[in-house]
Design an enzyme around this catalytic site. Structure first.
Site, PDB file in Angstrom:
ATOM      1  N   GLY A  46      77.040 -96.247 -35.311  1.00  0.00           N
ATOM      2  CA  GLY A  46      78.357 -95.701 -35.022  1.00  0.00           C
ATOM      3  C   GLY A  46      78.346 -94.651 -33.946  1.00  0.00           C
ATOM      4  O   GLY A  46      77.334 -94.417 -33.281  1.00  0.00           O
ATOM      5  N   SER A  69      83.945 -89.547 -27.135  1.00  0.00           N
ATOM      6  CA  SER A  69      82.529 -89.846 -26.905  1.00  0.00           C
ATOM      7  C   SER A  69      82.078 -91.200 -27.407  1.00  0.00           C
ATOM      8  O   SER A  69      80.927 -91.587 -27.150  1.00  0.00           O
ATOM      9  CB  SER A  69      81.664 -88.746 -27.521  1.00  0.00           C
ATOM     10  N   GLY A  89      84.092 -89.437 -31.515  1.00  0.00           N
ATOM     11  CA  GLY A  89      84.629 -88.917 -30.266  1.00  0.00           C
ATOM     12  C   GLY A  89      85.587 -87.777 -30.533  1.00  0.00           C
ATOM     13  O   GLY A  89      86.462 -87.895 -31.393  1.00  0.00           O
ATOM     14  N   GLY A 142      91.959 -82.431 -28.577  1.00  0.00           N
ATOM     15  CA  GLY A 142      92.788 -82.555 -29.767  1.00  0.00           C
ATOM     16  C   GLY A 142      92.906 -83.960 -30.308  1.00  0.00           C
ATOM     17  O   GLY A 142      93.817 -84.241 -31.102  1.00  0.00           O
TER      18      GLY A 142
END
Length: 509
Positions: A353, A115, A356, A360
């Protein structure tokens, strides 16, 4: 030094990083400089000045990676030179890219940054704003003219700003796989026609993948290119990123990390590697920490790439970092949100900031603009947040002179009446139930749909640890070391929510 600003004289304890002739621009201290843009790097007594020590950080990454059972990790540290000379950048790697294959992790390896991609998508949106294609207040329906949502009123009033700030209320974890074709985003947005609201438009903040996928579709409609092609043309190329990719067939030609899930002493490699193409704008970039830092550096320098190329206007760069909306829970990520950026206040300094988490792999990026420091960490196990805390506490203290907040770790030794909180809460893909058990308060979590498969989620029951703050509890999901906040709150109109994992979960009747 002193600077004359529109007739006023301001004393600044700082050094000039660089100056460029402009017409008008806003700088970090919120003053307007007419005719010249000056980037300041404040000097404080606790700002470290020694050179970055690669051997030290290699050793610490090795030690902390083993401590937390992380198969592989890649760490990058950037420090801008306050005198405008050569910036310092350090990248080190530890462990393996795949526990099954045993490939060694290197500073050049490519990892899924998940992300953190959202800030890149937001940057392209702001480039399009700079180019005059639309404004933040433009209704999305004026761009995606066939937009249909579960709530017709929201479909009419939803703006670009709502999507950028995670305030749309659209269920954020609809991870529909619409295939590998260039029409993946168009199909995804069309499939939102039955998706309901988790909260009223603009009423609160709730992390929303779906909104960022819609932003990716806006990029496609305006540029006439796929999101993948647009992100390359408008960011990868001007930043000089040679190994950053968005598609698995592109990443496979480089040494790339494989995700893992906890399995005791033997982490279990993920059974899949890539997220659906339709989720790309929310989490599809693959990159090294050095490439993530190149992106961060551009934002730290007011939208200018290392070679002097203007990538984003100074005004839009500042707007992305500025306060746009507050978060109802201020412990997990930050106290507020900008346009793409998470915002936190650590040790009296503003920090930007994003994190993400995907298949995994976990990635972390933090920027301390005042210190001219950015830190990027890529990892390949879902439990890596524990490693992140140890690594960033040390790096930011030693390189930026910033102390991270004390870790959230309630003991639970507080008597709390659970009556107001007991009940079921949830969204399309996640359901929680809060229980007042004899052994103490509990929270169950049930996952369903595509998100459950993507994160290999299992239903779980976790203890809730009350705090002295009304409505605030702690939870250690799945036995993790770190404690995560669980916040109960109500909107002024009376709707009740459980806020967990950065998502607003409405209470069910």
């Amino acid at each position: 030094m002193a600077v004359s600003v529109t007739g006023h004289r301001i004393n600044l304890a700082c050094r000039i990083r660089q100056a460029r002739l402009l017409q008008t621009v806003e700088v970090d201290n919120d003053q307007w400089l007419v005719g010249v843009y000056v980037q300041f790097m404040p000097v404080t007594p606790d700002t470290p000045t020694g050179p970055l020590d690669a051997g030290h950080w290699q050793q610490r990454l090795d030690e902390l990676r083993v401590k937390h059972g992380v198969p592989g990790a890649q760490l990058g540290i950037l420090r801008l030179d306050a005198h405008g000379a050569e910036d310092e950048i350090l990248t080190v790697a530890s462990g393996v890219l795949s526990a099954r294959a045993g490939w060694a992790a290197t500073p050049d390896s490519v990892w899924q940054i998940g992300s953190i991609t959202k800030v890149w998508t937001a940057t392209v949106i702001m480039q399009l704003v700079d180019e005059g294609h639309f404004t933040l207040e433009t209704p999305v329906k004026e761009i995606i003219t066939d937009l249909t949502l579960g709530d017709p009123d929201v479909a009419e009033k939803l703006t670009v700003w709502h999507l950028l700030t995670h305030t749309s209320g659209i269920d954020g974890d609809i991870m529909t796989d619409t295939g590998r074709g260039d029409d993946a985003l168009a199909k995804y947005v069309a499939a939102l026609d039955t998706v309901q609201q988790n909260h009223p438009l603009g009423a609160t903040w709730s992390y929303c993948n779906s909104g960022y996928i819609m932003l990716g579709r806006i990029i496609e409609v305006v540029t006439g290119r796929t999101w993948d092609a647009a992100i390359k043309e408008k960011l990868f190329t001007p930043l000089g990123l040679a190994t950053a990719t968005t598609l698995p067939e592109e990443a496979i030609v480089f040494a790339h990390s494989v995700g893992h899930f906890a399995g005791g002493e033997n982490p279990v490699p993920a059974s899949t590697w890539a997220i659906p193409r339709s989720s790309g704008p929310a989490g599809g970039i693959n990159a090294s920490t050095a490439e993530v830092l190149a992106f961060a550096r551009m934002h730290m320098l007011g939208g200018v790439a290392a070679d002097g190329t203007r990538v984003l206007s100074a005004e839009s760069t500042a707007a992305m970092a500025a306060l746009q909306t507050d978060c109802p829970e201020k412990i997990l990520l930050g106290d507020s949100w900008g346009l793409g950026w998470m915002r936190a206040l650590w040790d009296g300094r503003r920090v930007l900031g994003h994190d993400g988490n995907v298949v995994g792999q976990c990635a972390f990026l933090r920027i301390v603009p005042e210190a001219g420091v950015a830190v990027s960490l890529n990892t390949n196990i879902a439990s890596a947040p524990d490693l992140y805390l140890d690594v960033f506490e040390e790096v930011l203290a030693e390189v930026a002179g910033v102390r991270m907040p004390a870790r959230f770790n309630p003991s639970g030794d507080v008597e709390v009446d659970m009556t107001p909180y007991v009940g079921r809460y949830g969204r399309t893909s996640v359901a929680h139930e809060v229980l007042a058990a004899d052994s103490g308060p509990k929270m169950t979590t049930e996952y369903s749909g595509a998100i459950a498969k993507m994160i290999a989620a299992k239903d779980q029951v976790d203890d809730l640890y009350p705090t002295a703050t009304p409505g605030l509890f702690g939870v250690r999901p799945g036995g993790m070391e770190s404690t995560y906040p669980v916040t109960f709150y109500s909107l002024p109109t009376g709707e009740r929510y459980l806020h967990f994992g950065a998502r607003a979960n409405p209470r069910k009747a």
